[in-house]
Design an enzyme around this catalytic site. Structure first.
Site, PDB file in Angstrom:
ATOM      1  CD  GLU A  41      -2.925  -1.384   2.164  1.00  0.00           C
ATOM      2  OE1 GLU A  41      -2.778  -0.719   3.215  1.00  0.00           O
ATOM      3  OE2 GLU A  41      -3.887  -2.146   1.956  1.00  0.00           O
ATOM      4  CB  CYS A  50      -3.606  -6.399  -5.926  1.00  0.00           C
ATOM      5  SG  CYS A  50      -5.103  -5.423  -5.657  1.00  0.00           S
ATOM      6  CD  GLU A  52      -4.783 -10.891  -6.287  1.00  0.00           C
ATOM      7  OE1 GLU A  52      -4.230  -9.896  -5.767  1.00  0.00           O
ATOM      8  OE2 GLU A  52      -5.933 -11.241  -6.019  1.00  0.00           O
ATOM      9  CB  CYS A  83      -9.773  -6.408  -6.999  1.00  0.00           C
ATOM     10  SG  CYS A  83      -8.298  -6.010  -7.963  1.00  0.00           S
ATOM     11  CB  CYS A  86      -6.247  -8.948  -9.398  1.00  0.00           C
ATOM     12  SG  CYS A  86      -5.144  -7.821  -8.537  1.00  0.00           S
TER      13      CYS A  86
HETATM   14  N1  THU Z   1      -6.067  -6.692  -2.319  1.00  0.00           N
HETATM   15  C1  THU Z   1      -5.223  -7.559  -2.956  1.00  0.00           C
HETATM   16  O1  THU Z   1      -4.004  -7.534  -2.748  1.00  0.00           O
HETATM   17  N2  THU Z   1      -5.747  -8.432  -3.845  1.00  0.00           N
HETATM   18  C2  THU Z   1      -7.070  -8.522  -4.142  1.00  0.00           C
HETATM   19  O2  THU Z   1      -7.439  -9.228  -5.067  1.00  0.00           O
HETATM   20  C3  THU Z   1      -8.049  -7.789  -3.320  1.00  0.00           C
HETATM   21  C4  THU Z   1      -7.498  -6.647  -2.564  1.00  0.00           C
HETATM   22  C5  THU Z   1      -5.498  -5.729  -1.379  1.00  0.00           C
HETATM   23  C6  THU Z   1      -5.480  -4.311  -1.880  1.00  0.00           C
HETATM   24  C7  THU Z   1      -5.420  -3.540  -0.590  1.00  0.00           C
HETATM   25  O3  THU Z   1      -4.064  -3.425  -0.180  1.00  0.00           O
HETATM   26  C8  THU Z   1      -6.148  -4.416   0.412  1.00  0.00           C
HETATM   27  O4  THU Z   1      -6.238  -5.715  -0.190  1.00  0.00           O
HETATM   28  C9  THU Z   1      -7.546  -3.928   0.744  1.00  0.00           C
HETATM   29  O5  THU Z   1      -8.285  -3.682  -0.395  1.00  0.00           O
END
Ligand code: THU
Length: 130
Positions: A41, A50, A52, A83, A86
């Site tokens: 983040e 993310c 992925e 998400c 991804c």
């Molecule tokens: N996040 C992922 O790393 N992968 C996903 O497929 C869903 C969301 C992360 C993004 C963010 O850092 C946290 O989860 C909350 O949304």
């Protein structure tokens, strides 16, 4: 080690000072090599990445471009759902029948595929001209 265990391990390194929601992803490439990624983040929220996306970047940087299997894990009440962005990123490098295991830290899993996650994917076939 199973792909879910690889994802569980890399998840510990997630940098999540804002959401406090750690995600780990592991990809087995067609070559057999395994690549992992965690979410990273940023104080400028949209700049976060993310898990992925991290695993895909590691795979491409190492010279692999064909995904054979995916696992994603988070400490969620039910197996974590990748998400939309991804799903599109995975589909760039995976056939529709590629298996995807969604997991929780507590041990629940859900088996799905890339095409189940993203039916009707926009891919390069739409950009080819006769
Ligand atoms: N996040 C992922 O790393 N992968 C996903 O497929 C869903 C969301 C992360 C993004 C963010 O850092 C946290 O989860 C909350 O949304």
């Amino acid at each position: 080690m199973s792909l879910v265990e690889d994802a569980r391990h890399v998840r510990e390194n997630a940098y999540v000072p804002y959401s406090h929601f750690k995600v780990g992803a592991a990809i087995r490439a067609a070559s057999g090599a395994v690549y992992t990624g965690c979410n990273v983040e940023n104080a400028a929220f949209p700049e976060g990445t993310c898990a992925e996306a991290g695993a895909i970047a590691a795979m491409v940087a190492a010279g692999d471009t064909e995904i054979a299997e995916v696992a994603v894990i988070a400490d969620s009440p039910h197996p974590v759902s990748p998400c939309g962005g991804c799903r599109q990123k995975l589909a760039e490098f995976a056939r529709g029948d590629v298996p995807v295991t969604l997991a929780t830290v507590a041990g629940a899993t859900l088996e799905t595929t890339v095409s189940e996650l993203l039916p009707g994917v926009f891919d390069q076939s739409y950009m080819s001209r006769p």
